[in-house]
Write an enzyme that holds these catalytic residues in place. Structure first.
Site, PDB file in Angstrom:
ATOM      1  NE  ARG A   1      -2.019  -1.985   3.159  1.00 15.68           N
ATOM      2  CZ  ARG A   1      -2.505  -2.887   3.989  1.00 15.68           C
ATOM      3  NH1 ARG A   1      -3.807  -2.975   4.169  1.00 15.68           N
ATOM      4  NH2 ARG A   1      -1.724  -3.676   4.663  1.00 15.68           N
TER       5      ARG A   1
ATOM      6  CB  SER B   1      -8.705  -6.327   7.285  1.00 17.02           C
ATOM      7  OG  SER B   1      -8.559  -7.009   6.076  1.00 17.02           O
TER       8      SER B   1
HETATM    9  P1  ADP Z   1      -1.343  -9.683   6.955  1.00 15.95           P
HETATM   10  O1  ADP Z   1      -1.923  -9.830   8.332  1.00 15.95           O
HETATM   11  O2  ADP Z   1      -0.429 -10.793   6.547  1.00 15.95           O
HETATM   12  O3  ADP Z   1      -0.796  -8.313   6.636  1.00 15.95           O
HETATM   13  P2  ADP Z   1      -3.627  -8.927   5.376  1.00 15.95           P
HETATM   14  O4  ADP Z   1      -4.845  -9.743   5.155  1.00 15.95           O
HETATM   15  O5  ADP Z   1      -3.776  -7.686   6.165  1.00 15.95           O
HETATM   16  O6  ADP Z   1      -2.600  -9.922   6.033  1.00 15.95           O
HETATM   17  O7  ADP Z   1      -2.954  -8.584   3.982  1.00 15.95           O
HETATM   18  C1  ADP Z   1      -2.419  -9.559   3.140  1.00 15.95           C
HETATM   19  C2  ADP Z   1      -1.553  -8.877   2.097  1.00 15.95           C
HETATM   20  O8  ADP Z   1      -2.352  -8.028   1.281  1.00 15.95           O
HETATM   21  C3  ADP Z   1      -0.444  -7.990   2.669  1.00 15.95           C
HETATM   22  O9  ADP Z   1       0.700  -8.114   1.854  1.00 15.95           O
HETATM   23  C4  ADP Z   1      -1.009  -6.596   2.564  1.00 15.95           C
HETATM   24  O10 ADP Z   1       0.008  -5.625   2.459  1.00 15.95           O
HETATM   25  C5  ADP Z   1      -1.804  -6.721   1.270  1.00 15.95           C
HETATM   26  N1  ADP Z   1      -2.895  -5.742   1.159  1.00 15.95           N
HETATM   27  C6  ADP Z   1      -4.004  -5.658   1.922  1.00 15.95           C
HETATM   28  N2  ADP Z   1      -4.785  -4.623   1.532  1.00 15.95           N
HETATM   29  C7  ADP Z   1      -4.131  -4.033   0.490  1.00 15.95           C
HETATM   30  C8  ADP Z   1      -4.402  -2.888  -0.358  1.00 15.95           C
HETATM   31  N3  ADP Z   1      -5.482  -2.133  -0.184  1.00 15.95           N
HETATM   32  N4  ADP Z   1      -3.497  -2.578  -1.309  1.00 15.95           N
HETATM   33  C9  ADP Z   1      -2.380  -3.318  -1.468  1.00 15.95           C
HETATM   34  N5  ADP Z   1      -2.064  -4.403  -0.713  1.00 15.95           N
HETATM   35  C10 ADP Z   1      -2.925  -4.747   0.253  1.00 15.95           C
END
Ligand code: ADP
Length: 158
Positions: free
Chosen positions: A90, A128
């Site tokens: 992000r 999230s």
């Molecule tokens: P974690 O707890 O491993 O971070 P997440 O479910 O929060 O798991 O996210 C999984 C992956 O997706 C991570 O690499 C996170 O950076 C990416 N991610 C989540 N939302 C976005 C977004 N809006 N744009 C880009 N990458 C995202």
């Protein structure tokens, strides 16, 4: 066949995750969303709930699938024969953590490569944890999550 896994918490899956997944599916033969299950830590949704919502949200993407795993991501990737880990970026704030994670994983197994992807600008800021914040304070999350997630959380009356 290039199999990629997209590991994460997905608590819940958002339009940001979905956009990363679609991009990955256009590059690799098969992409599996791998929900990290941590039996010592309970999240907002159970692993089963997350998987159910992901399944409904990805049903139109032919080469996408969902699974869950416990333990090291790299061991799960090896077990299912995946050679790529997908992670999303992000902002610059994600970079340091993701860089460290990818270098640790490539030290554990150099054959499995991490590929970073970004989303369309309109999905870039979605996380999230922000969604949960909005939800717990009675806000509208319909612009941030796929329809099945929105419906489920509405019915659940969170
Ligand atoms: P974690 O707890 O491993 O971070 P997440 O479910 O929060 O798991 O996210 C999984 C992956 O997706 C991570 O690499 C996170 O950076 C990416 N991610 C989540 N939302 C976005 C977004 N809006 N744009 C880009 N990458 C995202």
């Amino acid at each position: 066949m290039k199999i990629a896994i997209y590991p994460g918490s997905f608590d819940p899956i958002t339009y940001g995750h979905l956009d990363i997944l679609k991009n990955a599916c256009s590059i690799f033969d098969k992409v599996i969303i791998a929900v990290a299950h941590n039996s010592a830590k309970s999240g907002f949704l159970t692993t089963e709930e997350r998987i159910k919502l992901i399944k409904q949200s990805i049903k139109n993407i032919a080469n996408a699938d969902v699974d869950s795993f416990e333990g090291l991501t790299i061991e799960y990737a090896k077990k299912i024969g995946a050679n790529v880990l997908i992670r999303g970026l992000r902002a610059v704030s994600d970079f340091e953590f993701e860089m460290q994670l990818s270098q640790t994983n490539s030290t554990l197994c150099e054959d499995i490569k991490t590929v970073f992807l970004t989303t369309k600008p309109e999905y870039n800021f979605i996380s999230s944890s922000t969604i949960k914040e909005i939800l717990f304070n009675g806000g509208d999350i319909s612009k941030f999550v796929p329809e099945p997630v929105f419906k489920y959380l509405k019915e659940k009356n969170v």
